[in-house]
Design an enzyme around this catalytic site. Structure first.
Site, PDB file in Angstrom:
ATOM      1  N   ASP A   1     -13.175   7.948   7.210  1.00  0.00           N
ATOM      2  CA  ASP A   1     -13.390   8.415   8.587  1.00  0.00           C
ATOM      3  C   ASP A   1     -14.252   9.665   8.585  1.00  0.00           C
ATOM      4  OD1 ASP A   1     -12.054   6.518  10.138  1.00  0.00           O
ATOM      5  OD2 ASP A   1     -10.104   7.392   9.625  1.00  0.00           O
TER       6      ASP A   1
ATOM      7  N   THR B   1      -3.829   4.850  -1.450  1.00  0.00           N
ATOM      8  CA  THR B   1      -4.858   5.385  -0.539  1.00  0.00           C
ATOM      9  C   THR B   1      -5.513   6.619  -1.139  1.00  0.00           C
ATOM     10  OG1 THR B   1      -3.301   6.784   0.661  1.00  0.00           O
ATOM     11  CG2 THR B   1      -3.619   4.552   1.504  1.00  0.00           C
ATOM     12  N   TYR B   2      -6.676   6.946  -0.558  1.00  0.00           N
ATOM     13  CA  TYR B   2      -7.480   8.086  -1.004  1.00  0.00           C
ATOM     14  C   TYR B   2      -7.485   9.107   0.120  1.00  0.00           C
ATOM     15  CZ  TYR B   2     -11.387  10.240  -3.538  1.00  0.00           C
ATOM     16  OH  TYR B   2     -12.192  11.089  -4.268  1.00  0.00           O
TER      17      TYR B   2
ATOM     18  N   GLU C   1       0.855  -1.190   0.000  1.00  0.00           N
ATOM     19  CA  GLU C   1       0.000   0.000   0.000  1.00  0.00           C
ATOM     20  C   GLU C   1       0.891   1.241   0.000  1.00  0.00           C
ATOM     21  OE1 GLU C   1      -3.585   0.071   2.447  1.00  0.00           O
ATOM     22  OE2 GLU C   1      -2.912   1.999   3.240  1.00  0.00           O
TER      23      GLU C   1
ATOM     24  N   HIS D   1     -14.094  -2.438  14.482  1.00  0.00           N
ATOM     25  CA  HIS D   1     -13.964  -1.028  14.101  1.00  0.00           C
ATOM     26  C   HIS D   1     -14.227  -0.157  15.325  1.00  0.00           C
ATOM     27  CE1 HIS D   1     -15.349   2.823  12.222  1.00  0.00           C
ATOM     28  NE2 HIS D   1     -14.304   2.576  11.456  1.00  0.00           N
TER      29      HIS D   1
HETATM   30  P1  FAD Z   1     -17.759   0.589   6.964  1.00  0.00           P
HETATM   31  O1  FAD Z   1     -17.566  -0.781   6.465  1.00  0.00           O
HETATM   32  O2  FAD Z   1     -18.903   1.380   6.417  1.00  0.00           O
HETATM   33  O3  FAD Z   1     -17.889   0.525   8.571  1.00  0.00           O
HETATM   34  C1  FAD Z   1     -17.872   1.737   9.343  1.00  0.00           C
HETATM   35  C2  FAD Z   1     -18.623   1.522  10.632  1.00  0.00           C
HETATM   36  O4  FAD Z   1     -20.030   1.416  10.361  1.00  0.00           O
HETATM   37  C3  FAD Z   1     -18.232   0.244  11.387  1.00  0.00           C
HETATM   38  O5  FAD Z   1     -18.289   0.514  12.767  1.00  0.00           O
HETATM   39  C4  FAD Z   1     -19.338  -0.748  10.991  1.00  0.00           C
HETATM   40  O6  FAD Z   1     -19.551  -1.750  11.983  1.00  0.00           O
HETATM   41  C5  FAD Z   1     -20.539   0.171  10.849  1.00  0.00           C
HETATM   42  N1  FAD Z   1     -21.514  -0.313   9.843  1.00  0.00           N
HETATM   43  C6  FAD Z   1     -21.233  -0.756   8.601  1.00  0.00           C
HETATM   44  N2  FAD Z   1     -22.366  -1.097   7.959  1.00  0.00           N
HETATM   45  C7  FAD Z   1     -23.384  -0.854   8.817  1.00  0.00           C
HETATM   46  C8  FAD Z   1     -24.806  -0.997   8.747  1.00  0.00           C
HETATM   47  N3  FAD Z   1     -25.404  -1.466   7.633  1.00  0.00           N
HETATM   48  N4  FAD Z   1     -25.543  -0.632   9.821  1.00  0.00           N
HETATM   49  C9  FAD Z   1     -24.946  -0.152  10.959  1.00  0.00           C
HETATM   50  N5  FAD Z   1     -23.601   0.008  11.086  1.00  0.00           N
HETATM   51  C10 FAD Z   1     -22.844  -0.338  10.022  1.00  0.00           C
HETATM   52  N6  FAD Z   1      -9.474   5.874   4.931  1.00  0.00           N
HETATM   53  C11 FAD Z   1      -9.286   6.841   4.012  1.00  0.00           C
HETATM   54  O7  FAD Z   1      -9.778   7.970   4.180  1.00  0.00           O
HETATM   55  N7  FAD Z   1      -8.576   6.605   2.858  1.00  0.00           N
HETATM   56  C12 FAD Z   1      -8.033   5.389   2.592  1.00  0.00           C
HETATM   57  O8  FAD Z   1      -7.402   5.197   1.542  1.00  0.00           O
HETATM   58  C13 FAD Z   1      -8.201   4.342   3.554  1.00  0.00           C
HETATM   59  N8  FAD Z   1      -7.692   3.097   3.329  1.00  0.00           N
HETATM   60  C14 FAD Z   1      -7.925   2.092   4.247  1.00  0.00           C
HETATM   61  C15 FAD Z   1      -7.445   0.801   3.965  1.00  0.00           C
HETATM   62  C16 FAD Z   1      -7.654  -0.235   4.866  1.00  0.00           C
HETATM   63  C17 FAD Z   1      -7.140  -1.614   4.551  1.00  0.00           C
HETATM   64  C18 FAD Z   1      -8.356   0.022   6.087  1.00  0.00           C
HETATM   65  C19 FAD Z   1      -8.563  -1.083   7.091  1.00  0.00           C
HETATM   66  C20 FAD Z   1      -8.842   1.296   6.357  1.00  0.00           C
HETATM   67  C21 FAD Z   1      -8.637   2.342   5.440  1.00  0.00           C
HETATM   68  N9  FAD Z   1      -9.127   3.632   5.673  1.00  0.00           N
HETATM   69  C22 FAD Z   1      -8.949   4.643   4.738  1.00  0.00           C
HETATM   70  C23 FAD Z   1      -9.828   3.956   6.929  1.00  0.00           C
HETATM   71  C24 FAD Z   1     -11.361   3.783   6.822  1.00  0.00           C
HETATM   72  O9  FAD Z   1     -11.893   4.726   5.932  1.00  0.00           O
HETATM   73  C25 FAD Z   1     -11.946   3.976   8.226  1.00  0.00           C
HETATM   74  O10 FAD Z   1     -11.552   2.937   9.072  1.00  0.00           O
HETATM   75  C26 FAD Z   1     -13.444   4.211   8.314  1.00  0.00           C
HETATM   76  O11 FAD Z   1     -13.740   4.672   9.629  1.00  0.00           O
HETATM   77  C27 FAD Z   1     -14.307   2.976   8.060  1.00  0.00           C
HETATM   78  O12 FAD Z   1     -14.293   2.617   6.753  1.00  0.00           O
HETATM   79  P2  FAD Z   1     -14.967   1.223   6.268  1.00  0.00           P
HETATM   80  O13 FAD Z   1     -14.924   1.224   4.818  1.00  0.00           O
HETATM   81  O14 FAD Z   1     -14.391   0.090   7.026  1.00  0.00           O
HETATM   82  O15 FAD Z   1     -16.489   1.507   6.776  1.00  0.00           O
END
Ligand code: FAD
Length: 286
Positions: free
Chosen positions: A110, A48-49, A17, A148
């Site tokens: 985030d 990353t974004y 990454e 998370h």
């Molecule tokens: P989600 O999968 O949407 O989950 C977020 C929260 O919502 C979790 O607590 C989950 O339990 C909850 N949730 C999900 N679906 C539901 C539902 N249907 N109902 C109720 N609750 C729900 N951030 C960046 O800005 N840029 C990046 O490039 C980046 N790269 C990353 C790469 C990796 C491998 C990882 C692990 C993280 C990365 N992040 C990045 C950070 C990420 O954006 C944050 O961790 C963010 O807070 C959650 O993103 P997610 O896609 O996991 O969210």
């Protein structure tokens, strides 16, 4: 190539990454770093974004395109949705397609109170579904071996993860972790929850103290005492700390490979020296 193809081979997937240069720096400023990382020959590199950012000024697609079209390296673009409308996402998908990028790590992003949130997509699963309906991309997602930070508990988080994988995720990449046992516990729980896609383990080689403090405060990864002792012993000797961080990461990877991990995703922090050392140590084991 779609990265899901990689998981069909005998060899364990090994990916990197990278992050784009700051908005004030040119793309060319990272060419040397990208070239050195490509020379390590990972299976693909994800980009990353920018956190909290809209597409404007974001260099993710440009870097992914350089990897793919200049260095012939399979590339994946991260894409967040919490600050994007459907129109913003449509524009990003078009740009990625025009640049030949076939793989997207779909994320919610985030929540940052300094930026105005948009509500076309509530969760990453909404973005996964949207991309699958509007393009021919390989879509993968993030997951959290310790849960998370916003989730009530790990069970709720895994239930939500199941919604995301059911929306059409081809594989998952974990948040960084330093305790492999937590990863194995998580892997068992996902299996029980019926999540059947491959899971790449996200490994962060820790090479300086401020980096680890920042990362842990952001993602809440727990630090096993073995790890803390290493950090304490070498915290005032940057070279020794770097080497100890590399050794710790290699040790984690060897254990993960022995326990049948589907893939290793190395958070390179744009540091080719560290990526090279780790690659050389594990390449014959993959
Ligand atoms: P989600 O999968 O949407 O989950 C977020 C929260 O919502 C979790 O607590 C989950 O339990 C909850 N949730 C999900 N679906 C539901 C539902 N249907 N109902 C109720 N609750 C729900 N951030 C960046 O800005 N840029 C990046 O490039 C980046 N790269 C990353 C790469 C990796 C491998 C990882 C692990 C993280 C990365 N992040 C990045 C950070 C990420 O954006 C944050 O961790 C963010 O807070 C959650 O993103 P997610 O896609 O996991 O969210």
């Amino acid at each position: 190539m779609k990265v899901s193809e990689l998981f069909k081979r005998e060899k364990t997937v090994f990916s990197f990454e990278v992050f784009p240069p700051k908005k004030t720096s040119s793309i060319e400023s990272v060419y040397n770093t990208l070239e050195d990382l490509c020379n390590c020959n990972p299976d693909f590199i994800s980009v990353t974004y920018g956190a909290g950012g809209s597409a404007a000024g974001n260099k993710t697609c440009e870097i992914a395109s350089v990897l793919k079209n200049k260095y012939n390296m399979e590339a994946a673009a991260h894409l967040t949705c919490v600050y994007s409308s459907k129109e913003d996402i449509d524009a990003e998908l078009l740009k990625l397609k025009e640049n030949g990028i076939e793989n997207i790590l779909a994320l919610r992003g985030d929540i940052n109170p300094d930026y105005e949130r948009k509500y076309d997509f509530m969760y990453a699963s909404d973005l996964v579904k949207y991309i699958n309906e509007h393009g021919d991309f390989d879509v993968f997602g993030a997951c959290y071996p310790e849960g998370h930070m916003e989730a009530e508990n790990i069970i709720e988080d895994i239930k939500n993860l199941k919604i995301k994988t059911d929306a059409g995720v081809s594989h998952l990449v974990t948040q960084l972790f330093f305790d492999n046992d937590l990863f194995y516990r998580f892997r068992d729980m996902t299996e029980i929850a019926g999540i059947n896609v491959p899971i790449e383990a996200g490994i962060m080689p820790v090479t300086n103290k401020s980096q680890i403090e920042k990362m842990v405060s952001m993602c809440g990864a727990s630090l096993p005492s073995k790890f803390s002792k290493v950090m304490q012993k070498y915290e005032n000797n940057p070279e020794a700390l770097r080497d100890a961080g590399i050794a710790y990461a290699v040790d984690q990877i060897v254990d993960l490979l022995s326990n049948g991990v589907d893939g290793i995703h190395l958070y390179t922090m744009n540091n080719p020296y560290v990526a090279r050392k780790i690659t050389d140590a594990v390449k014959n084991l993959l």
